[in-house]
Design a protein around this motif. Structure first.
Motif, short mmCIF file in Angstrom:
data_model
loop_
_atom_site.label_atom_id
_atom_site.label_comp_id
_atom_site.label_asym_id
_atom_site.label_seq_id
_atom_site.Cartn_x
_atom_site.Cartn_y
_atom_site.Cartn_z
N MET A 1 -2.49 9.77 -0.35
CA MET A 1 -3.08 10.18 0.92
C MET A 1 -2.03 10.86 1.80
O MET A 1 -2.31 11.85 2.47
N ARG B 1 -4.32 -4.32 -5.49
CA ARG B 1 -5.66 -3.75 -5.38
C ARG B 1 -6.21 -3.88 -3.96
O ARG B 1 -6.76 -2.92 -3.41
N ALA C 1 0.83 -1.21 0.00
CA ALA C 1 0.00 0.00 0.00
C ALA C 1 0.86 1.25 0.00
O ALA C 1 0.55 2.24 -0.69
N SER D 1 -4.40 -1.54 -1.59
CA SER D 1 -4.82 -0.16 -1.82
C SER D 1 -6.17 0.14 -1.18
O SER D 1 -6.38 1.22 -0.61
N GLU D 2 -7.08 -0.82 -1.24
CA GLU D 2 -8.42 -0.64 -0.68
C GLU D 2 -8.41 -0.74 0.84
O GLU D 2 -9.11 0.01 1.54
N THR D 3 -7.63 -1.68 1.36
CA THR D 3 -7.60 -1.92 2.81
C THR D 3 -6.85 -0.84 3.57
O THR D 3 -7.24 -0.44 4.67
N TYR D 4 -5.78 -0.34 2.95
CA TYR D 4 -4.93 0.63 3.63
C TYR D 4 -4.80 1.91 2.80
O TYR D 4 -3.71 2.36 2.44
N LYS D 5 -5.96 2.51 2.53
CA LYS D 5 -5.97 3.75 1.73
C LYS D 5 -5.15 4.86 2.38
O LYS D 5 -4.54 5.68 1.70
N ASN D 6 -5.18 4.88 3.71
CA ASN D 6 -4.48 5.95 4.43
C ASN D 6 -2.96 5.86 4.31
O ASN D 6 -2.24 6.81 4.62
N SER E 1 -1.40 5.10 1.36
CA SER E 1 -0.98 5.34 -0.02
C SER E 1 -0.21 6.64 -0.14
O SER E 1 -0.41 7.57 0.64
#
Length: 229
Positions: free
Chosen positions: A147, A134, A115, A137-142, A144
Motif C-alpha cells: 500500500m 494475518r 503490518a 495485515s487485515e486490520t492495518y492494510k494501509n 503494508s
C-alpha cells in the motif's frame, strides 16, 4: 554535543579493515545520536544499538543485508519511521521496546509494526505468529509495504501531472507574452514607416503623387485578393 558513530569507532570495535566488510556491530549504551555512517555499511547483518539516543531510522535503510536490529531504549517517537525499513527483505528480528513510539497499548504497537514489516519473525524477543501476521495485515492494510508503494506511485503520478500542467501553463503564458511583444514591435514598426511616408509625400510633385496613388491602389487590391483566398 551530539555523539556520532564514526568510522574509527566502528573499525576499532569490529577490528575490520573497512566499513564495507563489517557484518556485526555492537555499540550498546554508547549515547549515540548520529548513525549516518551506516550509509557506508551495506553488508552489515546484525546491529546492536540499544540504549542510545537514536531518533530516526532513515540511515538504516542503506543496510540492505540487515537481518537483526536491536534498538531497545532509544528515542524513536514516530512508529512511521519503520517505513524506512520496509524494503529490507532480510530483516527478521527487531527489538524496539522502550521507545516512545511504542505508546501505552502494546497490542496496537505490535500489530502496526507487524503490518509494516510483515517479514519479521521475532519482535521484542517474542515470536510473530501467522495469526498475528494475518490479523495485522487485515486490520492495518494501509500500513503494508504494498500500500505504501502504491501511495508513493499515486503521489508521484499526481505530482508529475501537476508539474506538467504547471509547465504547460507557463509555456502558454510565455507564448502570450511573446505574441504581445511581437505585435507591439510590429505596430511600432508600421507607425514609423507611415510617418516616414507621410513626411515624404510633402516633398513630391503632382506626377510623383499620381505614381504613389497608383501603387497604393495596386497594393490594396492585392491585399484584398489575399484575404479572400
Amino acid at each position: 554535543a551530539m555523539v556520532a558513530l564514526t568510522e574509527a569507532l566502528v573499525l576499532e570495535r569490529t577490528r575490520a579493515e573497512q566499513l564495507s566488510s563489517v557484518r556485526n556491530l555492537n555499540l550498546w549504551g554508547s549515547n549515540l545520536e548520529d548513525v549516518s555512517i551506516l550509509k557506508q555499511m551495506p553488508n552489515v547483518e546484525v546491529l546492536s544499538l540499544s540504549v542510545n539516543r537514536i531518533r530516526t531510522l532513515s540511515d538504516f535503510r542503506h543496510c540492505l543485508k540487515l537481518s537483526e536490529l536491536y534498538l531497545r531504549k532509544n528515542e524513536i517517537v514516530d512508529l512511521n519511521e519503520l517505513r524506512q525499513l520496509q524494503h529490507l527483505k532480510n530483516l527478521s528480528v527487531l527489538w524496539l521496546c522502550d521507545n516512545p513510539c511504542v505508546g501505552d497499548c502494546i497490542a496496537t504497537y505490535r500489530a502496526q509494526t507487524i503490518a509494516m514489516l510483515p517479514n519479521i519473525t521475532k519482535l521484542d524477543n517474542i515470536d510473530v505468529t501467522e495469526e498475528e501476521r494475518r490479523e495485522a495485515s487485515e486490520t492495518y492494510k494501509n500500513l503494508s509495504p504494498t500500500m505504501a508503494q502504491d501511495e508513493d506511485v499515486c503521489c508521484s503520478s499526481h505530482e508529475k501531472a501537476d508539474a506538467a500542467a504547471a509547465a504547460a501553463e507557463l509555456d502558454r503564458q510565455e507564448a502570450d507574452r511573446f505574441e504581445a511583444a511581437n505585435n507591439a514591435v510590429h505596430t511600432e514598426s508600421q507607425n514609423n514607416i507611415l510617418f516616414a511616408v507621410l513626411a515624404l509625400l510633402k516633398e513630391l510633385d503632382r506626377d510623383a503623387l499620381r505614381t504613389v496613388e497608383s501603387e497604393v491602389l495596386h497594393r490594396l487590391r492585392s491585399t484584398d485578393s489575399s484575404r479572400k483566398h
